[in-house]
Design an enzyme around this catalytic site. Structure first.
Site, PDB file in Angstrom:
ATOM      1  CG  HIS A 351       0.788  -3.515   1.147  1.00 30.31           C
ATOM      2  ND1 HIS A 351      -0.158  -3.058   2.039  1.00 30.31           N
ATOM      3  CD2 HIS A 351       1.976  -3.382   1.757  1.00 30.31           C
ATOM      4  CE1 HIS A 351       0.449  -2.641   3.143  1.00 30.31           C
ATOM      5  NE2 HIS A 351       1.750  -2.828   3.003  1.00 30.31           N
ATOM      6  CE  LYS A 530     -12.660   1.203  -5.104  1.00 31.45           C
ATOM      7  NZ  LYS A 530     -12.190   0.541  -3.902  1.00 31.45           N
ATOM      8  NE  ARG A 531      -3.420   6.203  -8.519  1.00 34.03           N
ATOM      9  CZ  ARG A 531      -2.124   6.440  -8.495  1.00 34.03           C
ATOM     10  NH1 ARG A 531      -1.553   6.908  -7.393  1.00 34.03           N
ATOM     11  NH2 ARG A 531      -1.363   6.238  -9.548  1.00 34.03           N
ATOM     12  CE  LYS A 536      -7.212   0.262  -6.835  1.00 33.30           C
ATOM     13  NZ  LYS A 536      -7.328  -0.225  -5.454  1.00 33.30           N
ATOM     14  CB  THR A 638      -7.988   1.034   3.772  1.00 31.48           C
ATOM     15  OG1 THR A 638      -7.397   1.715   2.661  1.00 31.48           O
ATOM     16  CG2 THR A 638      -7.013   0.028   4.317  1.00 31.48           C
ATOM     17  CE  LYS A 642      -9.471   5.213   4.804  1.00 27.28           C
ATOM     18  NZ  LYS A 642      -8.566   5.605   3.689  1.00 27.28           N
TER      19      LYS A 642
HETATM   20  C1  26Q Z   1       6.801   0.012  -6.765  1.00 31.86           C
HETATM   21  C2  26Q Z   1       7.984   0.124  -7.503  1.00 31.86           C
HETATM   22  C3  26Q Z   1       8.243   1.274  -8.229  1.00 31.86           C
HETATM   23  C4  26Q Z   1       7.328   2.323  -8.202  1.00 31.86           C
HETATM   24  C5  26Q Z   1       6.160   2.206  -7.478  1.00 31.86           C
HETATM   25  C6  26Q Z   1       5.890   1.056  -6.754  1.00 31.86           C
HETATM   26  C7  26Q Z   1       4.640   0.935  -5.980  1.00 31.86           C
HETATM   27  C8  26Q Z   1       4.149   2.037  -5.294  1.00 31.86           C
HETATM   28  C9  26Q Z   1       2.979   1.955  -4.568  1.00 31.86           C
HETATM   29  C10 26Q Z   1       3.941  -0.246  -5.908  1.00 31.86           C
HETATM   30  C11 26Q Z   1       2.775  -0.332  -5.167  1.00 31.86           C
HETATM   31  C12 26Q Z   1       2.277   0.774  -4.495  1.00 31.86           C
HETATM   32  C13 26Q Z   1       1.044   0.768  -3.717  1.00 31.86           C
HETATM   33  C14 26Q Z   1       0.311  -0.282  -3.485  1.00 31.86           C
HETATM   34  C15 26Q Z   1      -0.935  -0.186  -2.710  1.00 31.86           C
HETATM   35  O1  26Q Z   1      -1.392   0.886  -2.377  1.00 31.86           O
HETATM   36  N1  26Q Z   1      -1.544  -1.334  -2.391  1.00 31.86           N
HETATM   37  C16 26Q Z   1      -2.767  -1.319  -1.626  1.00 31.86           C
HETATM   38  O2  26Q Z   1      -2.420  -1.453  -0.255  1.00 31.86           O
HETATM   39  C17 26Q Z   1      -3.551  -1.275   0.572  1.00 31.86           C
HETATM   40  C18 26Q Z   1      -3.091  -1.306   2.012  1.00 31.86           C
HETATM   41  O3  26Q Z   1      -2.738  -2.601   2.368  1.00 31.86           O
HETATM   42  C19 26Q Z   1      -4.592  -2.339   0.287  1.00 31.86           C
HETATM   43  O4  26Q Z   1      -5.739  -2.058   1.042  1.00 31.86           O
HETATM   44  C20 26Q Z   1      -4.956  -2.351  -1.201  1.00 31.86           C
HETATM   45  O5  26Q Z   1      -5.800  -3.458  -1.478  1.00 31.86           O
HETATM   46  C21 26Q Z   1      -3.690  -2.453  -2.042  1.00 31.86           C
HETATM   47  O6  26Q Z   1      -4.008  -2.337  -3.420  1.00 31.86           O
END
Ligand code: 26Q
Length: 793
Positions: A351, A530-531, A536, A638, A642
């Site tokens: 991702h 979004k975050r 972004k 995503t 929407k």
């Molecule tokens: C990793 C290690 C330690 C702590 C946290 C994490 C961590 C947690 C969440 C790393 C990444 C995430 C989340 C990533 C994320 O939400 N990515 C998004 O995924 C979506 C679904 O595929 C995409 O549409 C987005 O583009 C992408 O940013």
């Protein structure tokens, strides 16, 4: 199953109120009614749920296991009533009981067990797998506290813990009998030529099951979340020795393990507790999978015929080594055979390409928490090196770190990206050498469930769609194409307009109540939710907003198209720059919204605590979808899908799934701007790219000047000096380089919006052409290309 009628449903609700809640009608609170209704609805899910499980056992159907550290579910009550076809009945019955269905629905706290896109994708996938009758289990962690709550104090983000479990969670079933021991630490010894792991700590993983019901209640799967419990409540031996604190240690470890969701979504930090959480989820899931598999009476050799395991990013990538450990150490299989079997079961979804988000664990941490897995990883790595001779920089263990991406790649039979562009970049930039040795990267463009993200959240539009093309589109979203002939008709566009307007009026009321800002529903609602992250580029949006403010001030009499700029999103608590951007947006809002010369021409609102429920309110009311990331950085997005479904055209860059949205909707119905992914790389070679862009843009100079002068922070004029300095000198995400193009695209938006009929047609075409972005399409494709599983319906 017995047909549900309103009197039956009412009787069920009253029965639960009396016997489950122990309340009588005169004394029932909103909470009691919500519980009573939820239990009555839940009863209707249980039968199809049992039937689905039974059928899977009877037919020996292959099962999919979706492993994810995050499931961003949101609320469940309304979603369940919709999929059971009981929403209108529930509404009617509750009003007969003197209760307001909407108020009840909104009393439910969000299950916010995720950060953003990745977690919400997992939730959409669960719903689509149930809709398609794909036998599946979601495995995750039952965090006591989900994503933190956000509020603003003097414009700054302040976090507080979220406590969704404070009230009873009516959707889950506790399964004390489904519990596994999860080992950590300790040492590995050799006994009779075999490795034996003697763990230093253990915790229990206890299951909580939530049924996930598909569209029209034809199939239901299980979301199984693990909660950590101490193996022994108390170490009596230590206690008796007088070692009181040590005696309580196992309990303390267990309590912290599933306590809280890590709020970082892009910067990975090598925290030991996070690694323990990842292993906790993964080991519990795999033990459960093997237990169920063995109960089916098959030989372990046949595991890949019956089991597909999907890793949602690398967070559960310890699944490779853990499956090998369980097969070898606990079931006596040969190492190489175990590795082949593991690989045939596992798939890995990537991702992100952001280097700071790629998981890498110090071998010291990894080896101390998971000593046996360290050995297994080294053996996999050595086997790979000796068999395939990759270039010296390629491997799993490098520079005293375990690279989870490489591990997941090597241990999977398929690796996928989440949009066409992203999957290409995963091939070219992330794993080029591994891909040429073992081609396995494919694309699976993300999708979202149209039940929640259209049918449920946008009743006016959903009703119009049904009125126009009949029903059935909810599970066959390509049918939205049938709207196309209607977008030429005045009457349809009038209805489409009325639907959008109803949503905007509702949102305007909500904003007045919750943000204390009055906005006109006639204005263009421009939404970026979004975050908060530099890539972004919420900063680009607020800089353009300031430029607009500047221009309105210079020429207040001009024919401005009124705009409401809506922002929403949380910053990771430790992400200083993102927090500064939030502060700036709130500071600009305070100045602009209180400037009498501006009036309705421009308003800025930033409701705190953006979450799934707020998204359901904002997206249907949006006129314009902001998808403006630096090209090459957003894996898919995503939210963009929407908005499109809900009839909001996109202003955006050629990034992630925007590329495919543009392709589906056509260039006339999309406001494209900005550098491409290739041009971004090229532009960065010029160390002066920001300075050059600023020099070429009077508008950007004015904007930066206003911020630097303290126009938006009069109480602290120097507040944004650093931020402005960064735009000039460290503009990694090319805000300056894209600024003029973005402004020009926004001017196009104004022009297009002023042409009412033209705008409505564009908006309606966005809905009509959004069928591709149903997560049903995505799941069908995973089923065929990765999981090799068919529908059990
Ligand atoms: C990793 C290690 C330690 C702590 C946290 C994490 C961590 C947690 C969440 C790393 C990444 C995430 C989340 C990533 C994320 O939400 N990515 C998004 O995924 C979506 C679904 O595929 C995409 O549409 C987005 O583009 C992408 O940013």
């Amino acid at each position: 199953m017995t047909e549900v009628t309103a009197p039956l449903l009412k009787a069920d609700i009253l029965r639960h109120l009396t016997f489950t809640l122990g309340k009588d009608v005169p004394n029932a609170s909103l909470y009691d009614w919500r519980m009573a209704l939820s239990f009555a609805i839940r009863d209707r899910i249980v039968e199809p749920w049992f039937a689905s499980t039974r059928k899977t056992w009877e037919t020996g159907h292959k099962r999919v296991y979706y492993l994810s550290m995050e499931f961003l579910i949101g609320r469940l009550l309304e979603d369940a009533t919709i999929n059971l076809g009981l929403r209108d009945m529930a509404d009617q019955v509750m009003s007969e009981l003197g209760q307001d269905f909407r108020a009840i629905v909104e009393d439910e706290p969000d299950a916010a067990l995720g950060n953003g896109g990745l977690g919400r994708l997992a939730a959409c996938f669960m719903e689509s797998m149930a809709t398609l009758g794909c036998p599946a289990y979601g495995y995750g962690i039952r965090y006591e506290h989900g994503l933190f709550r956000q509020r603003f104090e003097s414009g700054r983000q302040v976090e507080s813990p979220e406590d969704w479990l404070m009230s009873r969670h009516p959707w889950e079933f506790e399964r004390p009998e489904a519990a596994y021991t999860i080992p950590f630490k300790g040492e590995v010894v050799t006994r009779d030529g075999r490795e034996v792991w003697l763990p230093g700590e253990t915790v229990q993983a206890e299951a909580y099951d939530t049924p996930v019901i598909g569209w029209q209640g034809k199939w239901a799967n299980t979301l199984r979340l693990w909660s950590a419990k101490p193996t022994t409540m108390f170490d009596l031996e230590r206690f008796n020795r007088g070692d009181y604190t040590a005696a309580a240690e196992p309990e303390a470890l267990a309590r912290t393990l599933s306590r809280v969701l890590y709020p970082d979504d892009t910067t990975y930090q090598g925290k030991e507790l996070r690694l323990k959480q990842e292993f906790f989820l993964t080991s519990a899931a795999l033990q459960d999978i093997l237990r169920r598999f063995k109960a089916g009476g098959h030989s372990l050799r046949d595991l890949p015929k019956h089991v597909a395991i999907q890793m949602n990013d690398t967070h559960p990538a310890i699944a490779g080594p853990e499956l090998i450990r369980l097969l070898v150490d606990e079931n006596g299989m040969e190492f190489m055979e175990a590795m082949e079997i593991a690989r045939a079961c596992l798939g890995y979804t990537n991702h992100t390409l952001l280097p700071e988000a790629l998981e890498r664990w110090a071998t010291f941490t990894f080896g101390s928490v998971l000593p046996r897995h360290m050995q297994i990883v080294e053996r996999i790595d050595a086997w790979h090196r000796d068999t395939y001779h990759p270039p010296h920089w390629v491997g799993i263990v490098k520079h005293h770190e375990v690279r989870m991406g490489e591990l997941a790649f090597i241990m999977s039979h398929k690796v996928n990206g989440v949009s066409a562009l992203h999957s290409d970049l995963v091939k070219q930039n992330l794993f080029p050498e591994l891909e040429s040795l073992h081609p396995r990267i494919i694309n699976e463009t993300n999708g979202v469930t149209p039940r929640r993200w259209l049918k449920m959240c946008n009743r006016p539009l959903a009703d119009l769609i049904t009125k126009t093309i009949g029903d059935g589109w909810e599970a066959d979203l390509d049918r939205l194409k049938e709207l196309e002939p209607h977008v030429k008709k005045k009457s349809f566009l009038k209805d489409f307009d009325a639907a959008k307007r109803a949503n905007k009026v509702a949102l305007a009321d909500w904003i007045a109540e919750h943000c204390g800002v009055t906005v006109s529903p006639d204005a263009l609602f421009d939404v970026q939710v979004k975050r908060i992250h530099e890539y972004k580029r919420q900063l680009l949006n607020i800089l353009e907003t300031i430029a607009r403010y500047h221009d309105i001030k210079a020429n207040p009499q001009a024919d401005w198209v009124p705009r409401v700029k809506i922002f929403g999103g949380k910053a990771a608590p430790g992400y200083v720059v993102a927090k500064e951007i939030i502060h700036l947006i709130n500071d600009v809002a305070a100045v602009v919204n209180n400037d009498p010369e501006i009036g309705d021409k421009l308003k800025i609102v930033y409701p705190a605590n953006y979450n799934v429920s707020l998204a359901e309110r904002l997206i249907p009311a949006a006129d314009l979808s902001e998808q403006i990331s630096t090209a090459g950085k957003e894996a898919s997005g995503t939210g963009n899908m929407k908005f499109m479904m809900n009839g909001a055209p996109t202003i955006g860059t050629l990034d992630g799934a925007n590329v495919e949205i543009l392709q589906e909707v056509g260039a006339d119905n999309f406001f494209l701007f900005g550098l491409t992914a290739e041009e971004v790389i090229e532009r960065r070679r010029n160390p002066d790219h920001a300075r050059d862009a600023i020099a070429a843009s009077q508008s950007l100079q004015d904007v930066l000047q206003m911020i630097a002068e303290g126009r938006f922070s009069p109480d602290e004029p120097g507040r944004y000096h650093q931020l402005v300095h960064r735009v000039w000198h460290h503009d990694y995400f090319l805000v300056a380089a894209d600024f003029d193009a973005y402004r020009a695209a926004q001017a196009q938006v104004d022009k297009a919006y002023a042409d009412r009929a033209g705008w409505l047609k564009m908006a309606a075409l966005n809905t009509a052409r959004s069928g591709f972005f149903s997560s049903d399409r995505t799941i069908r494709s995973y089923m065929a290309d990765i999981w090799d599983v068919t529908s059990a319906l």
